[in-house]
Design a protein around this motif. Structure first.
Motif, PDB file in Angstrom:
ATOM      1  N   GLY A  32      -5.937  -8.924   7.515  1.00  0.00           N
ATOM      2  CA  GLY A  32      -4.539  -8.581   7.325  1.00  0.00           C
ATOM      3  C   GLY A  32      -4.339  -7.075   7.268  1.00  0.00           C
ATOM      4  O   GLY A  32      -5.228  -6.331   6.845  1.00  0.00           O
ATOM      5  N   ARG A  33      -3.197  -6.624   7.742  1.00  0.00           N
ATOM      6  CA  ARG A  33      -2.844  -5.196   7.759  1.00  0.00           C
ATOM      7  C   ARG A  33      -3.827  -4.367   8.588  1.00  0.00           C
ATOM      8  O   ARG A  33      -4.026  -3.193   8.343  1.00  0.00           O
ATOM      9  CB  ARG A  33      -2.712  -4.648   6.332  1.00  0.00           C
ATOM     10  N   PRO A  64      -0.649   1.838  14.853  1.00  0.00           N
ATOM     11  CA  PRO A  64      -0.577   0.432  14.438  1.00  0.00           C
ATOM     12  C   PRO A  64       0.571  -0.333  15.083  1.00  0.00           C
ATOM     13  O   PRO A  64       0.562  -1.566  15.080  1.00  0.00           O
ATOM     14  CB  PRO A  64      -0.404   0.525  12.918  1.00  0.00           C
ATOM     15  N   GLN A  78      -2.876   3.552   6.665  1.00  0.00           N
ATOM     16  CA  GLN A  78      -3.528   2.744   5.635  1.00  0.00           C
ATOM     17  C   GLN A  78      -3.590   3.513   4.319  1.00  0.00           C
ATOM     18  O   GLN A  78      -3.958   4.686   4.287  1.00  0.00           O
ATOM     19  CB  GLN A  78      -4.952   2.355   6.065  1.00  0.00           C
ATOM     20  N   ARG A 402       0.643 -13.326  12.497  1.00  0.00           N
ATOM     21  CA  ARG A 402       0.445 -12.405  11.371  1.00  0.00           C
ATOM     22  C   ARG A 402       0.900 -10.987  11.735  1.00  0.00           C
ATOM     23  O   ARG A 402       1.616 -10.339  10.969  1.00  0.00           O
ATOM     24  CB  ARG A 402      -1.033 -12.407  10.978  1.00  0.00           C
ATOM     25  N   TYR A 403       0.484 -10.527  12.911  1.00  0.00           N
ATOM     26  CA  TYR A 403       0.843  -9.166  13.310  1.00  0.00           C
ATOM     27  C   TYR A 403       2.341  -9.046  13.583  1.00  0.00           C
ATOM     28  O   TYR A 403       2.962  -8.032  13.227  1.00  0.00           O
ATOM     29  CB  TYR A 403       0.049  -8.747  14.553  1.00  0.00           C
ATOM     30  N   TRP A 406       4.094  -8.544  10.394  1.00  0.00           N
ATOM     31  CA  TRP A 406       3.902  -7.154   9.916  1.00  0.00           C
ATOM     32  C   TRP A 406       4.813  -6.207  10.679  1.00  0.00           C
ATOM     33  O   TRP A 406       5.430  -5.311  10.091  1.00  0.00           O
ATOM     34  CB  TRP A 406       2.433  -6.741  10.105  1.00  0.00           C
ATOM     35  N   ASN A 410       7.575  -3.647   9.141  1.00  0.00           N
ATOM     36  CA  ASN A 410       7.205  -2.229   9.016  1.00  0.00           C
ATOM     37  C   ASN A 410       7.698  -1.331  10.147  1.00  0.00           C
ATOM     38  O   ASN A 410       7.727  -0.116   9.986  1.00  0.00           O
ATOM     39  CB  ASN A 410       5.689  -2.104   8.932  1.00  0.00           C
TER      40      ASN A 410
END
Length: 412
Positions: A32-33, A64, A78, A402-403, A406, A410
């Protein structure tokens, strides 16, 4: 006599214990992330303990918001660098050095990924009947180019802070910097296009900026196509000239490879007959570059036997890269060091007519082995390639959800 086990000291003063390198191949194992997982740390620990001198990670993306795959790793933005530090510590404990390949996908982003792909020019990846897999990219502005250059420098700086020993700037295989270098994908009329000097300008500026931001004893390498294997594309003579441009900039070595998504020579599947040899399939092409290169060279592509690895070194090339072989036998260098010259890492030939599908199957089968090594399981080189593809597609779908979540939170 120089052998594959002779130490090698780079331009920046880093000494590698031998000439064998785990070449970059996307692991598709981010958590994740976009952070490294315990599995990827375990995988690299196994390779380090297996006797390979330098390990180059699969590409770490510099932005990212621009991944080529939803399982890619990124470090910019990060807040917690601990997973990256643990990664470097594990490799060092095994006796090897760790270099991160850093990359931007440019136009090589599948159309089901969130965001807008960018590239030198609005030219989409052409894959015949599968051309819908990729969208037409937006041509980059000067601001886009400057931001991307800074992202490369920021990524290198953060990795140096995390204990990595170097970075390899990816300018091959049809990714963004390769797109700038190739006249097929760079049709700009400004200072970033036209002549080879202009097309190489972004790569040169990134190398300069990265070298300014990292410690003196920190390796900076470049991965460069020896050729695109497409008519009218980047050719060996272009590669020679780019290496000359890189020589004064503090580059430690240049890794030579070839091909792109459109012509996947890295799996021996290019239409060019020069890549058809089953081992060291770029050696003949780069033989004359060795005689003229002002920088040490690394060659990657199909090496799986000790005599072939030694042949590469005997040709004057400094470093030998392997990926598939170390997916089959992660401690292959230790076997060779014990005098087991006949130890070989091989996987059955993939007999699929479509070059694209065969390339995807080849990569999926290798990554299948990576995941088994990460779980301390025995590799299965003979796994049916389409089974490996199906498993990878299922994991891709989970990672994409999942991505995408995100990204919505973000970026938008």
């Amino acid at each position: 006599m120089t052998t594959i086990f002779t130490p090698f000291t780079t331009v920046s003063g880093v000494t590698l214990p031998n000439r064998l390198v785990k070449a970059a191949m996307a692991e598709d194992m981010a958590g994740g992330r976009m952070l490294p997982t315990n599995d990827i740390i375990t995988l690299y620990r196994a390779w380090a303990e297996g006797g390979t001198g330098l390990l180059i990670t699969g590409h770490i993306m510099v932005d990212p918001a621009a991944l080529s795959d939803p399982s890619d790793i990124a470090i910019v933005g990060q807040k917690n660098l601990t997973p990256f530090k643990l990664w470097a510590d594990a490799v060092h404990a095994g006796g090897a050095k760790l270099m991160a390949q850093i990359n931007h996908p440019g136009r090589q982003v599948q159309s089901n990924m969130p965001g807008e792909p960018i590239a030198p020019s609005a030219i989409a990846v052409q894959l015949g009947s599968r051309r819908g897999l990729f969208s037409t990219p937006r041509p980059m502005t000067d601001n886009d180019i400057e931001r991307t250059i800074e992202n490369f420098a920021d990524t290198a700086s953060l990795l140096a802070q995390s204990g990595f020993d170097g970075v390899e700037i990816h300018a091959a295989h049809g990714y963004l910097l390769s797109q700038f270098l190739s006249p097929l994908t760079n049709q700009r009329a400004d200072r970033w296009g036209g002549s080879l000097e202009n097309r190489a300008r972004m790569l040169v500026e990134i190398v300069r900026r990265v070298r300014e931001r990292v410690p003196e004893q920190f390796m900076v390498a470049v991965k460069l196509n020896s050729a695109d294997f497409q008519r009218g594309g980047f050719e060996p003579e272009d590669a020679k000239k780019v290496i000359e441009m890189l020589a004064p900039l503090g580059v430690d070595f240049v890794e030579l490879s070839g091909g792109s998504y459109e012509s996947p020579a890295t799996t021996g599947r290019s239409a060019d007959e020069r890549t058809m040899a089953r081992e060291a399939y770029f050696l003949e092409m780069v033989a004359d570059m060795v005689q003229t290169s002002p920088l040490p060279l690394m060659l990657t592509g199909g090496v799986r036997r000790m005599p072939v690895a030694q042949q590469v070194i005997d040709s004057g090339i400094a470093l030998v890269g392997m990926a598939t072989a170390l997916g089959a036998v992660p401690d292959l260098p230790k076997h060779w060091a014990r005098g087991e010259e006949n130890a070989v890492a091989s996987m059955p030939e993939i007999k699929i007519k479509s070059k694209l599908v065969a390339s995807l199957a080849s990569l999926a089968r290798v990554r299948f082995q990576f995941k088994r090594i990460a779980r301390a399981k025995k590799t299965i080189p003979g796994v049916p390639p389409l089974l490996a593809v199906a498993r990878e597609q299922a994991l891709y779908a989970l990672a994409l959800r999942r991505y995408s979540a995100w990204y919505r939170k973000n970026v938008r």
